[in-house]
Design a protein around this motif. Structure first.
Motif, PDB file in Angstrom:
ATOM      1  N   PHE A  78      12.420  23.097 -15.898  1.00 18.84           N
ATOM      2  CA  PHE A  78      12.480  24.394 -15.390  1.00 18.84           C
ATOM      3  C   PHE A  78      13.958  24.982 -15.754  1.00 18.84           C
ATOM      4  CE2 PHE A  78      12.894  27.814 -12.333  1.00 18.84           C
ATOM      5  CZ  PHE A  78      11.805  28.556 -12.492  1.00 18.84           C
ATOM      6  N   SER A  79      13.914  26.033 -16.586  1.00 19.81           N
ATOM      7  CA  SER A  79      15.250  26.535 -17.081  1.00 19.81           C
ATOM      8  C   SER A  79      15.670  27.809 -16.501  1.00 19.81           C
ATOM      9  CB  SER A  79      15.226  26.716 -18.563  1.00 19.81           C
ATOM     10  OG  SER A  79      15.103  25.556 -19.106  1.00 19.81           O
ATOM     11  N   VAL A  80      17.031  28.276 -16.345  1.00 16.03           N
ATOM     12  CA  VAL A  80      17.507  29.627 -15.792  1.00 16.03           C
ATOM     13  C   VAL A  80      18.487  29.905 -16.544  1.00 16.03           C
ATOM     14  CG1 VAL A  80      18.139  30.633 -13.760  1.00 16.03           C
ATOM     15  CG2 VAL A  80      16.417  28.999 -13.494  1.00 16.03           C
ATOM     16  N   GLN A  81      18.543  31.170 -16.752  1.00 13.40           N
ATOM     17  CA  GLN A  81      19.956  31.631 -17.425  1.00 13.40           C
ATOM     18  C   GLN A  81      20.946  31.823 -16.559  1.00 13.40           C
ATOM     19  OE1 GLN A  81      18.719  34.798 -20.120  1.00 13.40           O
ATOM     20  NE2 GLN A  81      19.167  33.509 -21.952  1.00 13.40           N
ATOM     21  N   VAL A  82      22.227  31.533 -16.992  1.00 14.11           N
ATOM     22  CA  VAL A  82      23.523  32.103 -16.155  1.00 14.11           C
ATOM     23  C   VAL A  82      24.690  31.832 -16.766  1.00 14.11           C
ATOM     24  CG1 VAL A  82      22.414  30.771 -13.762  1.00 14.11           C
ATOM     25  CG2 VAL A  82      23.917  29.795 -15.186  1.00 14.11           C
TER      26      VAL A  82
END
Length: 424
Positions: A78-82
């Motif tokens: 699971f990926s998230v941009q920050v």
């Protein structure tokens, strides 16, 4: 080989290429820095995003299941941009019907939580701090990355979460924070966040021992010496973001001893560059800790460990003394550890797997890396007391009584292959 745990949970935070924001029609759009995701069967709370199996990661969406995986039939990501910075990550773990035992990693296999257990129908909340970095340097320029780093999770434009089939994460909350103490790591492949099994380093194990409020920023890379670390602008990158009161731990020697120029050597370029580190870090009102290089597994015919680093450990000790800096003598302490384990037992701490034609007496497997991280934690308690205040309470570590290999558990990362690290 390493025994798997029942549950794996790997957390990787993502770094956009655009810095603090994206530009739209000439207007700077502020990047989002707070995120909440709900994975439970219940309704998502206000401000939280309900994640469904169809939420596949894309740059436009900014989050979702990634690397061609989905939950239900396999381990999944699971990926998230920050943007670059430090992030407080809070997980709610547990299962309504069964007991769980979870281990959590972040970015390139950084150990954040281990063996977190819950009873059936019970839940637990855990928080830790993750550092996210990019290669840009304020004021212009960028870190010169090796080709292998261009596809590494530590340097990509996203953070990838990995959970096994039996994962029990109910929610994930991510919040950017600016009041952390940063501990920067400078070193080679014995320090770097190794992203391939069965290699590992102390640098990726040590985050597990720190409470929320400390961010481990690992800038080490395989094959580097002090000279190439500085030359690739990694020290410049650290100095561009370090704050007063932060720490830098520096461990080199394995590759420095391979440099044979007229000005190279333990008491020449190596010493001069350690002094440069000291001067640079002090100029930022931050703290430098010098570590001698981890010993190689080098037993002689009589079963006694021999020094394979020449005068480099002595040179590091002298610089620490001259600069009035804390010294962690890893050469001496790891030598004692290997001698305790013995010529045969010490093989269990290294990437030595005859069935896979691996006979690496320099690099550690997860067990060896974990034991060395515990050595450093023990040394921090006595050598760096201000930083020690941020450690979780753990039993004192004695190299004469290391953890039994048979009791060590490490959930191997699915995204792993037998690819040899690039040098030391």
């Amino acid at each position: 080989m390493i025994k798997p745990l029942r549950i794996i949970c790997l957390l990787f935070l993502l770094k956009p290429l655009s810095g603090s924001g994206q530009e739209t029609n000439g207007v700077q759009k502020q990047a989002k820095t707070s995120f909440s995701y709900n994975f439970s069967k219940g309704k998502a709370g206000k401000g939280s995003i309900k994640v469904s199996p169809g939420d596949i990661y894309s740059a436009a969406k900014g989050y979702g299941y990634d690397l061609g995986t989905q939950p239900g039939t396999q381990a999944f990501y699971f990926s998230v941009q920050v943007p670059e910075g430090n992030y407080s990550v809070t997980l709610k773990l547990g299962n309504p019907a069964s007991a769980t035992l979870s281990t959590v990693k972040a970015e390139s296999r950084r150990l954040m939580l281990e063996n977190v257990s819950t009873a059936p129908g019970k839940y637990i909340t855990k928080t830790f701090t993750v550092n996210i970095k990019d290669r840009r340097i304020a004021g212009g320029g960028q870190v010169s990355l090796k080709p292998r780093e261009l596809t590494k999770l530590d340097w990509d434009d996203k953070l990838t979460l990995e959970f096994d089939l039996k994962s029990t994460v109910q929610s994930i909350d991510i919040r950017k924070t600016d009041d952390q103490v940063n501990v920067y790591l400078a070193g080679n492949s014995t320090v770097v966040n190794q992203d391939e099994e069965p290699w590992a380093s102390w640098g990726q194990m040590i985050p597990r021992f720190f409470k929320p409020g400390v961010a481990i920023a690992n800038h080490a890379e395989s094959g580097l010496s002090l000279g190439s670390f500085i030359g690739s602008k990694r020290l410049e990158k650290i100095l561009s973001i370090i704050k007063p009161g932060d720490y830098v731990f520096v461990e080199f020697g394995h590759n420095d001893e391979k440099e044979k120029g007229p000005e190279d050597g333990p008491y020449k370029s190596y010493t001069a560059r350690l002094h440069l580190f000291a001067k640079s870090v002090k100029s930022k009102n931050a703290h430098l800790v010098i570590l001698t290089p981890t010993a190689r597994r080098s037993f002689n015919a009589a079963g006694v460990m021999e020094n394979s680093h020449g005068d480099y450990p002595d040179a590091a000790r002298k610089v620490a003394q001259e600069e009035g800096l804390p010294l962690i003598d890893l050469t001496a302490i790891t030598t004692k550890l290997y001698e305790t384990l013995g010529p045969e037992g010490s093989k269990k701490a290294f990437v030595i797997y005859p069935e896979q034609q691996l006979n690496d007496n320099t690099h550690f497997n997860p067990y060896g890396a974990y034991e060395i991280a515990k050595i450093i934690v023990q040394e921090i308690k006595t050598k760096v007391p201000e930083l020690a205040a941020h450690l979780y309470a753990v039993p004192a570590f004695d190299t004469a009584h290391p953890d039994p290999f048979a009791l060590f558990s490490w959930p191997a990362s699915p995204k792993a292959s037998l690819v040899k690290p690039d040098g030391n």
